[in-house]
Design an enzyme around this catalytic site. Structure first.
Site, short mmCIF file in Angstrom:
data_model
loop_
_atom_site.label_atom_id
_atom_site.label_comp_id
_atom_site.label_asym_id
_atom_site.label_seq_id
_atom_site.Cartn_x
_atom_site.Cartn_y
_atom_site.Cartn_z
N CYS A 17 37.03 54.03 19.59
CA CYS A 17 37.41 52.98 18.63
C CYS A 17 37.28 53.40 17.17
O CYS A 17 37.51 52.60 16.27
CB CYS A 17 36.58 51.73 18.88
SG CYS A 17 36.74 51.07 20.56
N ASN A 25 39.73 42.48 22.38
CA ASN A 25 39.35 43.82 21.93
C ASN A 25 40.59 44.62 21.52
O ASN A 25 41.50 44.82 22.31
CB ASN A 25 38.60 44.54 23.05
CG ASN A 25 37.84 45.75 22.57
OD1 ASN A 25 38.00 46.19 21.43
ND2 ASN A 25 37.01 46.29 23.42
N THR A 72 36.33 41.41 28.14
CA THR A 72 36.37 42.05 26.82
C THR A 72 37.62 42.91 26.66
O THR A 72 37.62 43.90 25.94
CB THR A 72 35.11 42.90 26.56
OG1 THR A 72 35.04 43.96 27.53
CG2 THR A 72 33.86 42.06 26.66
N HIS A 79 32.96 46.55 13.93
CA HIS A 79 33.80 46.78 15.10
C HIS A 79 33.39 45.73 16.13
O HIS A 79 32.20 45.58 16.43
CB HIS A 79 33.57 48.19 15.65
CG HIS A 79 34.07 48.38 17.04
ND1 HIS A 79 35.40 48.15 17.38
CD2 HIS A 79 33.44 48.73 18.19
CE1 HIS A 79 35.56 48.37 18.66
NE2 HIS A 79 34.39 48.72 19.19
N SER A 122 25.90 50.76 26.24
CA SER A 122 26.80 50.86 25.10
C SER A 122 26.37 49.91 23.98
O SER A 122 26.41 50.27 22.80
CB SER A 122 28.24 50.55 25.53
OG SER A 122 29.14 50.79 24.49
N GLU A 141 43.23 55.10 21.41
CA GLU A 141 42.68 55.69 22.63
C GLU A 141 43.51 55.24 23.84
O GLU A 141 43.08 55.36 24.97
CB GLU A 141 41.20 55.33 22.80
CG GLU A 141 40.89 53.85 22.82
CD GLU A 141 39.40 53.59 23.00
OE1 GLU A 141 38.92 53.72 24.14
OE2 GLU A 141 38.73 53.25 22.01
N SER A 157 32.74 54.71 20.80
CA SER A 157 31.88 55.16 21.88
C SER A 157 32.01 56.66 22.11
O SER A 157 33.05 57.26 21.85
CB SER A 157 32.24 54.42 23.18
OG SER A 157 31.89 53.06 23.08
N LYS A 203 25.04 40.21 16.85
CA LYS A 203 23.77 40.85 17.18
C LYS A 203 23.39 41.89 16.12
O LYS A 203 22.22 42.00 15.73
CB LYS A 203 23.85 41.52 18.56
CG LYS A 203 23.93 40.55 19.72
CD LYS A 203 24.03 41.31 21.05
CE LYS A 203 24.11 40.36 22.23
NZ LYS A 203 24.23 41.09 23.52
#
Length: 387
Positions: free
Chosen positions: A111, A275, A152, A233, A201, A79, A308, A242
């Site tokens: 991504c 990232n 990030t 990812h 997001s 991207e 995303s 998380k």
């Protein structure tokens, strides 16, 4: 017939900034970055490096002459495109000296691009089992200096050699995917930096993971205990933790502890690079393979890919007998250890330099000893050099 990942290559810049120092420069508590995001170091990409140079370096590390002669398809997921028309894959094919009777193109969906490339590779190899496919995930993550997303950022490239006789991971046939039009992250035309709704997001990421994971279990009748590790990812490594917590909260302590231990192994490289966008999931796979002490052939790995906008997919792979030969390779850890730290001031200067987009540009690349470098732009044409 098995189809899957035969080799994995990785490349990033020779420069990094320490996240604790960046936090202090931004008047933040260091643990906000170190623990809250799960990041320790962030790759700093100089003007002499871009998605093409890093992708070429990653691929050159793993490809033999025989591999190059067998590649019939090149898919470049990114991207961070360098041209609105010409594919980054064309530069790569030339710089690597690949044969010309092949298909090569660039693919974009935030991504998710490299995972889309893998899906295409599976179809191609099913029809051409004697061939190989090179899938690239290369990006430079930019949100801007002193922004909420700055911590990030990062950059690098993953090269995946796909084959019908994979040495590392054989992909299982079933997969679960989910797509919905959402505005959680985007980069409008003409913008060099991404726009993101961070909390939204993260919510979408977790929602998509739950949907595709449960759908996969319904398709296969598998359960949590059938997995030896999950990789994600990782826009920042706390995000994957998380997601993992949502599926291990009610399971047996032994299973939960093992999966958490494997996750720690899988985020070691990501937390020291930042990232990678399209390459993030596969850097996590590489990190798992080379930092876990308890993986064995025949075990099942679950992979969650997210792009995303938004696209999610959950799929699985089985570790092959020869994967341990790859595990013993310490090239990545050695490369990361040999990088040079830059100050926050120097990082900001390099960042501003890298945003220049001119029809004519001369780049000082002499201090960059990478195998492939961008030397400038002449008549709106990018100039590359293999050193």
């Amino acid at each position: 017939m098995k189809i899957g990942i035969d080799k994995i290559g990785f490349a990033t810049s020779h420069l990094y900034v320490d996240m604790a120092e960046l936090a202090m420069a931004r008047n933040e508590e260091p643990n906000k970055y170190l623990i809250g995001l799960g990041q320790q170091k962030m790759a700093v990409i100089p003007p002499s490096q871009d998605i093409v140079t890093m992708a070429c370096t990653a691929a050159e590390k793993i490809l033999t002459s025989e591999d190059k002669n067998k590649i019939g398809l090149v898919v470049f997921g990114t991207e961070s495109g360098i041209d609105n028309s010409k594919s980054a894959a064309m530069y790569l094919v030339d710089l690597l000296g690949l044969q010309e009777n092949l298909r090569a193109f660039e693919i974009k969906q935030a991504c998710y691009g490299a995972t889309a490339g893998i899906a295409m590779a599976r179809g191609y190899l099913d029809l051409h089992p004697d061939k190989k496919v090179l899938v690239i995930g290369a990006d430079i993550a930019r949100y801007g200096l002193k922004t909420s997303g700055e911590a990030t950022q990062g950059g690098g490239a993953i090269a995946l050699l796909m084959s019908s006789d994979p040495a590392i991971l054989a992909l299982e046939p079933k997969t679960a995917y989910y797509a919905r039009n959402v505005m959680d992250f985007w980069r409008p035309l003409g913008h060099t930096e991404a726009l993101v709704e961070g909390k939204y997001s993260a919510k979408i990421y977790l929602d998509f993971f739950k949907r595709v994971y449960l759908n996969y279990l319904q398709q296969t009748n598998l359960s949590l205990g059938d997995f030896s590790a999950f990789i994600f990812h990782l826009p920042y490594t706390k995000m994957g933790l998380k997601a993992l917590r949502t599926i291990i909260s009610d399971t047996e302590p032994e299973i939960a502890d093992n999966l958490k231990e494997q996750f720690e192994a899988s985020r070691e490289y990501n937390r020291n690079v930042g990232n990678l966008y399209t390459g993030s999931l596969y850097l996590s796979l590489l990190s798992l393979l080379q930092n876990s002490s308890s993986l064995t052939a025949g075990q099942r790995i679950g992979l969650f890919s997210y792009g995303s906008g938004a696209q999610g997919e959950f799929f699985t792979g089985i570790l092959q007998d020869s994967f341990e030969d790859f595990v013993n390779n310490d090239h990545v850890s050695t490369m990361l250890a040999k990088r040079h730290q830059v100050s926050v001031t120097d990082y900001e200067h390099i960042y501003r330099q890298s945003l220049k987009n001119k029809d004519e540009l001369i780049i000082d690349y002499k201090s960059d000893r990478a195998p492939f470098v961008l030397t400038g732009i002449k008549n709106s044409q990018r100039q590359y050099l293999r050193q």
